[in-house]
Scaffold this motif. Structure first.
Motif, PDB file in Angstrom:
ATOM      1  N   GLN A 263      34.707  40.967  30.888  1.00 58.04           N
ATOM      2  CA  GLN A 263      34.059  42.278  30.909  1.00 58.04           C
ATOM      3  C   GLN A 263      33.603  42.673  29.509  1.00 58.04           C
ATOM      4  O   GLN A 263      32.495  43.183  29.319  1.00 58.04           O
ATOM      5  CB  GLN A 263      35.047  43.305  31.468  1.00 58.04           C
ATOM      6  CG  GLN A 263      34.429  44.626  31.868  1.00 58.04           C
ATOM      7  CD  GLN A 263      35.413  45.491  32.628  1.00 58.04           C
ATOM      8  OE1 GLN A 263      36.622  45.452  32.403  1.00 58.04           O
ATOM      9  NE2 GLN A 263      34.917  46.293  33.556  1.00 58.04           N
ATOM     10  N   LEU A 290      38.829  41.493  42.206  1.00 61.01           N
ATOM     11  CA  LEU A 290      37.541  42.137  42.470  1.00 61.01           C
ATOM     12  C   LEU A 290      37.726  43.618  42.761  1.00 61.01           C
ATOM     13  O   LEU A 290      36.998  44.472  42.235  1.00 61.01           O
ATOM     14  CB  LEU A 290      36.861  41.447  43.657  1.00 61.01           C
ATOM     15  CG  LEU A 290      35.621  42.124  44.244  1.00 61.01           C
ATOM     16  CD1 LEU A 290      34.485  42.114  43.238  1.00 61.01           C
ATOM     17  CD2 LEU A 290      35.192  41.428  45.536  1.00 61.01           C
ATOM     18  N   HIS A 293      38.934  45.555  39.442  1.00 55.46           N
ATOM     19  CA  HIS A 293      38.130  45.563  38.216  1.00 55.46           C
ATOM     20  C   HIS A 293      36.652  45.845  38.428  1.00 55.46           C
ATOM     21  O   HIS A 293      35.857  45.642  37.511  1.00 55.46           O
ATOM     22  CB  HIS A 293      38.289  44.234  37.484  1.00 55.46           C
ATOM     23  CG  HIS A 293      39.663  43.984  36.964  1.00 55.46           C
ATOM     24  ND1 HIS A 293      40.133  44.540  35.793  1.00 55.46           N
ATOM     25  CD2 HIS A 293      40.689  43.268  37.473  1.00 55.46           C
ATOM     26  CE1 HIS A 293      41.381  44.165  35.586  1.00 55.46           C
ATOM     27  NE2 HIS A 293      41.751  43.384  36.588  1.00 55.46           N
ATOM     28  N   THR A 294      36.248  46.296  39.605  1.00 54.57           N
ATOM     29  CA  THR A 294      34.839  46.624  39.824  1.00 54.57           C
ATOM     30  C   THR A 294      34.519  47.985  39.212  1.00 54.57           C
ATOM     31  O   THR A 294      35.139  48.982  39.560  1.00 54.57           O
ATOM     32  CB  THR A 294      34.506  46.639  41.321  1.00 54.57           C
ATOM     33  OG1 THR A 294      34.643  45.314  41.831  1.00 54.57           O
ATOM     34  CG2 THR A 294      33.083  47.117  41.544  1.00 54.57           C
ATOM     35  N   THR A 295      33.560  48.016  38.287  1.00 51.86           N
ATOM     36  CA  THR A 295      33.181  49.269  37.627  1.00 51.86           C
ATOM     37  C   THR A 295      31.673  49.501  37.647  1.00 51.86           C
ATOM     38  O   THR A 295      31.217  50.557  37.240  1.00 51.86           O
ATOM     39  CB  THR A 295      33.662  49.276  36.167  1.00 51.86           C
ATOM     40  OG1 THR A 295      33.099  48.148  35.484  1.00 51.86           O
ATOM     41  CG2 THR A 295      35.184  49.199  36.088  1.00 51.86           C
ATOM     42  N   PRO A 299      28.418  42.425  40.425  1.00 52.77           N
ATOM     43  CA  PRO A 299      29.727  41.769  40.421  1.00 52.77           C
ATOM     44  C   PRO A 299      30.120  41.239  39.036  1.00 52.77           C
ATOM     45  O   PRO A 299      29.296  40.669  38.324  1.00 52.77           O
ATOM     46  CB  PRO A 299      29.540  40.606  41.404  1.00 52.77           C
ATOM     47  CG  PRO A 299      28.347  40.949  42.212  1.00 52.77           C
ATOM     48  CD  PRO A 299      27.458  41.736  41.303  1.00 52.77           C
ATOM     49  N   LEU A 328      32.126  47.804  47.362  1.00 47.42           N
ATOM     50  CA  LEU A 328      32.293  46.824  46.290  1.00 47.42           C
ATOM     51  C   LEU A 328      31.099  45.880  46.220  1.00 47.42           C
ATOM     52  O   LEU A 328      30.648  45.361  47.243  1.00 47.42           O
ATOM     53  CB  LEU A 328      33.557  45.999  46.519  1.00 47.42           C
ATOM     54  CG  LEU A 328      34.891  46.734  46.498  1.00 47.42           C
ATOM     55  CD1 LEU A 328      36.019  45.788  46.884  1.00 47.42           C
ATOM     56  CD2 LEU A 328      35.146  47.326  45.121  1.00 47.42           C
TER      57      LEU A 328
END
Length: 489
Positions: A263, A290, A293-295, A299, A328
């Motif tokens: 990231q 997943l 840590h999806t922000t 992806p 997501l």
């Protein structure tokens, strides 16, 4: 392998502007690509990407900058990789007692280095892999860096592998911006394999019983479908011990460090798939990371679906629909698979049918259906797809489908990928039509990369469609050089 862009083709900018012009209906049975639609049904007016005559007829465009010595070695390497007797002999030697002899082992590694390693591997270390990335980037192709680490069996090895993955991600900062499309990692390198087996057994049993409680389990996407192979776990497994739960927590922490570093470096992380006896745990790690840590809308973490498995399409659909409900952006790398022998042997030893499709035709059909499903999904919402394929028909059908659906070619939704040293003609054809293309770049010491090379040999043996066009183009270039040398006399 050093290759240059085809000088007679249009520039990338022109290719993007005129991409749809090279797509036309197929009306003749003599076409290079069969007239089947993306799901495999007969449709006489299906549109396909027409292969460039320049690519097919002129080997100079791809291989003219290679020295004659390297070109000949590459040609002979692909010839050996396509020979079943040669591959079978090499595989037997690698797994035989002969490898216990230091002298014999060094001889094997030395021969491997100047043949399969030099052709299929990006380098022995980060520096050499970085030079390969730069070379490809000059040709408009990106790199997927993979430090070739495989199974680890204790925490000390996992910690060492963690540092190697972190350094690999860190190395992308010194490379040209956007030249690295992603960094690949194997969960088997940061979590002891025996623990992954135990976790997979427990996850399978939980799915069977629908009520088994796993106190260590975090939120995840669906891992199994009704057709998933569950025969690996025939009896109820005992719960994880306190020590195993501590080891699992350490594995969580290692993956989190890798994800956070990716990231920070703004480079996606691709988690490779492996054998079905440990794949449930790998999917669990991937999907739970997943979710955690999806922000963004794009992806950061990509899981891998192996289309040679009979349950691939069902699992993909279930996971994608669950990701949609959670909002997501799911990343998927779609491959055919590389563990055919071991999968079939394990299933047979337990008295079950192989989890792999019964024919390559069925595998191609499943791959195309999975790709078609994901491409349609990408028109509806967030997500991204990496189509890793060496099959020209699959690649060209996907390109046509993406064009029909209006999916952009900037790589945010779709990119194509091939292994380094394989399907060069397909890679450069897709690239010259404006699509983002990456090469999967394993690197590391010869002895560390050997399992990867064995899988590549198994994948290529007896298969004409994977590298036959590259071999044809290399042969044409070698013949041209011999003719030119003869005429100069």
């Amino acid at each position: 392998m050093a290759i240059r862009r085809i000088s007679t083709l249009a520039s990338s900018k022109q290719a993007v502007e005129n991409a749809c012009r090279v797509i036309r209906p197929v009306t003749s049975s003599s076409s290079t690509v069969s007239s089947v639609d993306f799901a495999g049904k007969q449709e006489p007016h299906t549109k396909v990407l027409v292969p460039s005559a320049t690519v097919v007829e002129n080997g100079r465009g791809l291989f003219s900058t290679m020295s004659s010595g390297k070109l000949l070695r590459s040609f002979l390497t692909l010839e050996m990789a396509a020979s079943e007797p040669v591959v079978d002999l090499g595989t037997w030697i690698y797994s035989s007692r002969l490898m216990k002899s230091t002298l014999f082992r060094e001889m094997v590694f030395g021969l491997t280095k100047v043949t399969f390693f030099d052709h299929f591997v990006a380098g022995r270390n980060q520096e050499e892999a970085g030079e390969t990335v730069k070379m490809l980037w000059n040709d408009g192709i990106k790199g997927m860096l993979d430090y070739g680490l495989e199974h680890a069996y204790d925490n000390a090895s996992c910690d060492k592998n963690l540092e190697a993955f972190i350094q690999t991600i860190e190395s992308t900062k010194s490379l040209p911006p956007s030249s690295v499309s992603s960094v690949a990692a194997k969960i088997t390198a940061i979590c002891p394999v025996d623990l992954l087996r135990r976790m997979s057994d427990l996850l399978r049993w939980e799915y069977k019983e629908r009520s088994n409680n796993l106190p260590w389990k975090m939120n995840t996407l669906p891992i199994f479908s009704e057709s998933s192979p569950l025969y690996h776990t025939l009896q109820k497994p005992v719960p994880l011990s306190p020590q195993e739960e501590q080891d699992l927590e350490l594995a969580y922490q290692r993956l989190q460090k890798i994800v956070l570093k990716a990231q920070e470096a703004n480079v996606p992380l691709v988690i490779d798939a492996e054998e079905t006896w440990i794949q449930p745990a790998i999917d669990y790690f991937t999907y739970s990371a997943l979710i955690s840590h999806t922000t963004t809308d794009y992806p950061l973490i990509y899981g891998t679906i192996q289309a040679y498995l009979k349950d691939a399409k069902e699992r993909l659909v279930l996971a994608k629909k669950a990701a949609n409900k959670m909002g997501l952006p799911m990343g998927v790398k779609l491959v055919r698979g590389a563990y055919m022998s071991t999968e079939s042997q394990i299933a047979a030893s337990l008295g079950y049918d192989s989890p792999i499709h019964n024919s390559i035709k069925h595998t191609h059909h499943c791959y195309n259906e999975c790709a078609s499903f994901m491409l349609h999904e990408l028109t509806k919402g967030p997500g991204s797809l990496v189509l890793a394929t060496h099959n020209s028909e699959s690649g060209k059908l996907a390109a046509s489908k993406a064009c029909d659906l209006g999916i952009g070619k900037d790589g945010e939704k779709l990119q194509f990928a091939q292994l380094y040293g394989m399907s060069e003609a397909l890679s450069y054809e897709l690239k010259n039509e404006g699509f983002q293309v990456s090469k999967y770049l394993p690197f590391g010491p010869v002895e560390q990369i050997m399992p990867y090379l064995v899988r590549r040999a198994e994948e290529n043996k007896g298969v004409l469609t994977t590298s036959s066009l590259d071999r044809q183009l290399m042969k044409l270039e070698l013949q041209r050089r011999l003719k030119a040398a003869f005429l100069r006399r």
